[in-house]
Design an enzyme around this catalytic site. Structure first.
Site, PDB file in Angstrom:
ATOM      1  N   GLY A  38     -29.426   0.765   5.168  1.00 16.84           N
ATOM      2  CA  GLY A  38     -29.424  -0.439   6.013  1.00 16.84           C
ATOM      3  C   GLY A  38     -29.973  -1.641   5.276  1.00 16.84           C
ATOM      4  N   LYS A  50     -36.706  -9.495  14.563  1.00 14.67           N
ATOM      5  CA  LYS A  50     -36.343  -9.680  15.963  1.00 14.67           C
ATOM      6  C   LYS A  50     -37.301  -8.896  16.860  1.00 14.67           C
ATOM      7  CE  LYS A  50     -34.579 -12.154  14.540  1.00 14.67           C
ATOM      8  NZ  LYS A  50     -34.174 -12.413  13.179  1.00 14.67           N
ATOM      9  N   ASP A 312     -24.886 -11.171  -0.012  1.00 14.82           N
ATOM     10  CA  ASP A 312     -25.758 -12.187  -0.608  1.00 14.82           C
ATOM     11  C   ASP A 312     -25.476 -12.402  -2.091  1.00 14.82           C
ATOM     12  OD1 ASP A 312     -26.876 -12.274   1.855  1.00 14.82           O
ATOM     13  OD2 ASP A 312     -28.914 -11.722   1.234  1.00 14.82           O
ATOM     14  N   HIS A 445     -21.270 -17.903  37.196  1.00 16.39           N
ATOM     15  CA  HIS A 445     -22.491 -18.564  37.647  1.00 16.39           C
ATOM     16  C   HIS A 445     -23.406 -17.512  38.250  1.00 16.39           C
ATOM     17  CE1 HIS A 445     -25.003 -21.740  39.295  1.00 16.39           C
ATOM     18  NE2 HIS A 445     -25.022 -21.079  40.439  1.00 16.39           N
TER      19      HIS A 445
END
Lengths: 483, 418
Positions: A38, A50, A312, A445
């Site tokens: 991971g 997080k 990356d 809503h």
């Protein structure tokens, strides 16, 4: 020696996804990981941060919002840092374990160890158990990036912490200096200050999140950070630090004048650099650009036949979801499909308080791209029922469209669950949707998502839940003509 | 001096390539702005491509008969300094330079990296409006989506646009055997280009798709001839030549109103019959370049005089090879009167996607015995060639009978006039 169709080096969100798709394509696949499955994302990056942010936010709300809702807490609410770490780790372990199961279930062979390319066809994997050579027809380099250091500050994860250390603190520090006000620095500043740490942010540029996100969004976040007691100093340069008893004395420069701040920990978040100096990538002749990214084309092929690079290490933006997208596409290219990177936007999310999320171009980028005539609609969360009932009313949704045809060019959300709301915007941009498409889609809503519909209406000049001037009365009633 | 590559400009909506018919310039020629460089034939028409600038022709990059994609290089022009900054020619849209359409091989599969890292097709420009799935389809079909003019809302490139550009063959070309020639005999080989090739393709396609059948009959046009003779003199005073064609068109339209399946098309992909509520009548024109079919649009709303006038104009344009794609678009049924040259009957080929073609043949005077007495009458043979997928033999027969009744009693036509 084992011969594979595909060897993936690195099991982050780029690598493991590439490995799974390769296996799905019927290719004999092996993946190599030197730490945990991971990669940074699941173990020391996106996921643990997080967890910490969720805990920090929870703690902050219990202390600040609960009483207003009539929830009284007798006694002091405290944080047990060790238990917090244990919980955070359990989150990471679950995710990392899940990756292991997925790889196994897809018959991907996993090898743990440090991979070093011997040549363009073989890698040697070294671990405490010895070494092993793997040959493959194709390699996918997904070895990621690591934090940058600056002169005077060497990351030791004791005094000078990278994000990795900051996410593994066994006790909540009293005071920290965060060098670098980018998104990683601000996310960590956010949860530390939630837990009661006094935070000083030193940013070298003129503004935080140095020009990459919507300026209005930055303002909202800065205001809230300051409200929480975070000190922000821009155009300041950290120079050095000294250990003085139990505290660290950090020297920095503002407008040529030296300043000193005493802290418990130093957090260094000035950016990340690609790991292209490792794994002998240069040794086998991979072309690497001046910023250290492996040069790739739209199919993520490198200059060496059979070697691909994703994530990356293959260029900006250094974001997990970009890496995963590339992982899928490269695996399919290897599997013989005609694929290339054709995406219009890579949405970006920053888990500050409130969150910032964006898809498409900012106003400045639109203008640079030649869109001179723009329609911009902004809708505040303060006018949204769900946001008010969540007691999270800071921020807004801003939609930028081409005034000529109303096609959505960029969406910038700053507010509660901005990270969740942005996917709709990304889809709209990929589909080439117009403001009308967003405005005419019925949004349920009461939800935060209504703000996206309303911002589209606002860009068209007629949002329902804010007053927009000038009013277009002519079409409504002739009795009330505006002068 | 600078060398400029001149690329085939976008010559019309939906046009993806053009066939070079002939060069109007040669290397060394000096060029003026808007000077015609070449004749290029597209699916829709032959157009003259004008020069965008002042300069000298250096190299011609294509030969007559070559198919050049929109954006493909046609020729190089040597331009000198300020003179080169001329106005853009009318047909060229002011847009960014079209990327090269050359396929760099080795873009697919593994282990096949070329020397460069170019990928074909190139990644979609952010300005291109197309969904992710459409972009992927374009890539899989090796189609450069950046070069497609979308037909969807706001210029959106649809999946169908990509498929059309990718040249998914609607009817696979039949591979005819090579003609080897006869040794010892003199034969001349000429490249099959331009309108000739287009006609060949269209005819082949129509024959391939449509099961044709033809029904023939004779029509007593004694009254029609008489009526036309009277009108002819009147019309000639206004400079108009009135032929039988506009009368037949009028009779055809009123008959079509009773037989909607004859004024229709078949959408094979959707599996639907398309009934057309408008009447655009094509007529076959014999030109030096070959057969062309200009169309009288909304002929039901035009008078005999108006139609005559339009026929004259279109026929002249056809002879001069000046018909525009618009002039030949949108027909709902066609008429051929090639029989006026020779032949008692013919079996024409339907102008696909129409489903029928009416043939009219030369007028002859014939003896008839009526009530035991010998007299004469003027006759014209008619044929209706129909698409048997949609039109049954009995329907075609009834249609032809109905049409003949109208032509035999031209006065009845008055009843349908607006």
């Amino acid at each position: 020696m084992n011969q594979f169709d595909v060897c993936v080096v690195g099991s982050g969100p780029g690598g493991y996804v590439a490995a799974i798709r390769s296996a799905q394509m019927g290719l004999k696949t092996v993946i190599i990981e030197r730490e945990k499955l991971g990669g940074v994302c699941l173990n020391v990056g996106c996921i643990p941060s997080k967890a910490m942010i969720t805990a920090g936010h929870f703690f902050h709300r219990v202390n600040n919002d609960a009483a207003e809702m009539g929830i009284n807490i007798s006694g002091k609410v405290t944080v047990d840092a060790a238990t917090l770490q244990k919980w955070k780790q359990s989150v990471c372990d679950k995710m990392s374990g899940g990756v292991g199961q997925l790889l196994k279930g897809n018959a991907v062979e996993t090898v743990l160890g440090d991979a070093v390319f011997k040549d363009a066809q073989t890698v040697e994997i070294k671990s405490s158990k010895g070494s092993k050579v793997i040959a493959a027809k194709n390699f996918i380099v997904a070895t990621g990036s690591r934090p940058i250091e600056i002169p005077g500050f060497v990351i030791d994860e004791k005094n000078v912490l990278s994000s990795t250390g900051a996410l593994a603190l066994e006790e909540i520090p009293k005071k920290v200096v965060v060098i670098g006000g980018g998104y990683i620095g601000l996310e960590i500043s956010g949860f530390l200050s939630d837990f009661g740490t006094e935070v000083v942010v030193l940013e070298a540029a003129k503004e935080l999140l140095s020009g990459i996100v919507d300026k209005d969004a930055v303002q909202v976040v800065v205001r809230k950070l300051k409200k929480k007691g975070v000190t922000i100093t821009t155009e300041s340069f950290a120079k050095s630090y000294k250990k003085k008893g139990s505290v660290l004395e950090v020297t920095y420069e503002v407008a040529g004048k030296a300043q000193v701040v005493e802290v418990d920990k130093i957090l260094l978040t000035v950016g990340r650099k690609p790991n292209s100096d490792q794994a002998n990538l240069k040794g086998i002749g991979l072309n690497i650009d001046e910023k250290g990214f492996v040069k790739v084309n739209a199919q993520r092929k490198t200059n060496i036949p059979g070697i691909y690079a994703i994530g990356d290490i293959a260029g900006q933006p250094m974001l997990a979801h970009k890496a995963s997208h590339e992982g899928v596409l490269v695996a399919e290219v290897i599997g013989g499909k005609n694929r290339a990177y054709d995406a219009k936007t890579v949405p970006a999310v920053i888990f500050t308080d409130p969150e910032i999320a964006s898809a498409g171009m900012t106003e400045e980028e639109c203008k640079k791209a030649g869109y001179t005539d723009l329609k911009i609609g902004k809708f505040p969360f303060a006018a949204n029922g769900r946001a008010v009932s969540l007691m999270e009313t800071d921020g807004f949704v801003k939609i930028i469209a081409n005034a000529k045809n109303n096609i959505v060019l960029g969406v910038h959300v700053c507010g509660p669950e901005a990270s969740q709301l942005i996917s709709e915007a990304a889809l709209a941009i990929e589909m080439g949707a117009t403001l009308e498409d967003l405005a005419l889609t019925i949004h349920p809503h009461p939800t935060l998502g209504e703000t996206v519909m309303e911002a589209a209406e606002a860009a068209l000049g007629h949002a329902i839940h804010i007053i927009q001037r000038p009013l277009a009365r002519a079409s409504a009633s002739s009795n009330h003509k505006t002068v | 001096m600078a060398l400029t590559e001149f690329k085939l400009p976008d010559v019309g909506e939906g046009v993806t390539e053009g066939e070079l018919v002939k060069w109007l310039v040669k290397p060394g020629d000096s060029l003026k702005v808007d000077q015609p460089i070449a004749e290029v034939m597209t699916d829709k028409a032959t157009v003259e491509i004008p020069s965008p600038l002042i300069g000298t022709v250096k190299d011609l990059k294509a030969n007559p008969g070559d198919r050049i994609p929109i954006g493909g290089t046609m020729l190089t022009i040597e331009t000198g300094g300020a003179a080169a900054t001329a106005t853009t020619p009318k047909t060229e849209k002011p847009k960014a330079e079209v990327p090269k359409n050359t396929v760099t091989k080795s873009s697919n599969g593994h282990g096949t990296h070329g020397t460069g890292l170019d990928v074909y097709p190139p990644a979609a420009l952010s300005a291109v409006l197309a969904t992710p799935a459409t972009r992927r389809l374009a890539r899989e079909m090796n189609v450069d989506i950046n070069q497609i003019q979308g037909t969807g809302e706001l210029g959106r490139v649809t999946q169908q646009d990509v498929i059309n550009r990718g040249g998914a063959p609607s009817a696979p070309p039949l591979k005819a055997p090579r003609y080897e020639g006869v040794s010892g005999e003199t034969e001349e080989r000429v490249k099959m280009v331009g309108i000739r090739r287009k006609i060949a393709e269209k005819m082949q396609q129509a024959k391939h798709i449509i099961p044709h059948f033809t029904i023939m009959d004779e029509c007593n046009v004694t009254d029609l001839v008489e009526m036309r003779e009277k009108l002819k003199a009147k019309a000639e005073k206004t400079g108009l030549k009135v032929t039988y064609l506009p009368f037949v068109m009028k009779a055809l339209i009123t008959t079509l109103r009773d037989f909607p399946e004859v004024n229709a098309s078949i959408d094979d992909e959707a599996g639907e019959i398309v009934y057309k509520k408008y009447f655009n009548i094509g007529f076959a024109a014999d030109t030096p370049q070959g057969l062309l079919v200009p169309v009288i649009k909304h002929a039901d709303r035009k008078t005999i005089m108006e139609i005559s006038h339009e026929i004259m104009i279109l026929a002249e344009k056809a002879k001069a090879n000046k018909l525009t794609p618009d002039d030949m678009k949108g027909g709902t049924i066609s008429i051929t009167n090639i029989g006026s040259v020779a032949g008692t009957y013919a079996t024409p080929i339907i102008n696909h996607p129409e489903v029928a073609i009416l043939g009219m043949y030369k007028i002859a005077e014939k003896p008839v015995i009526k009530n035991g007495e010998l007299s004469s009458m003027k006759t014209m043979n008619l044929t209706l060639t129909a698409d048997h997928r949609l039109i049954d033999g009995a329907v075609a027969a009834r249609f032809l009978r109905s049409l003949i009744e109208r032509l035999e009693n031209p006065g009845v036509l008055m009843l349908d006039l607006m």
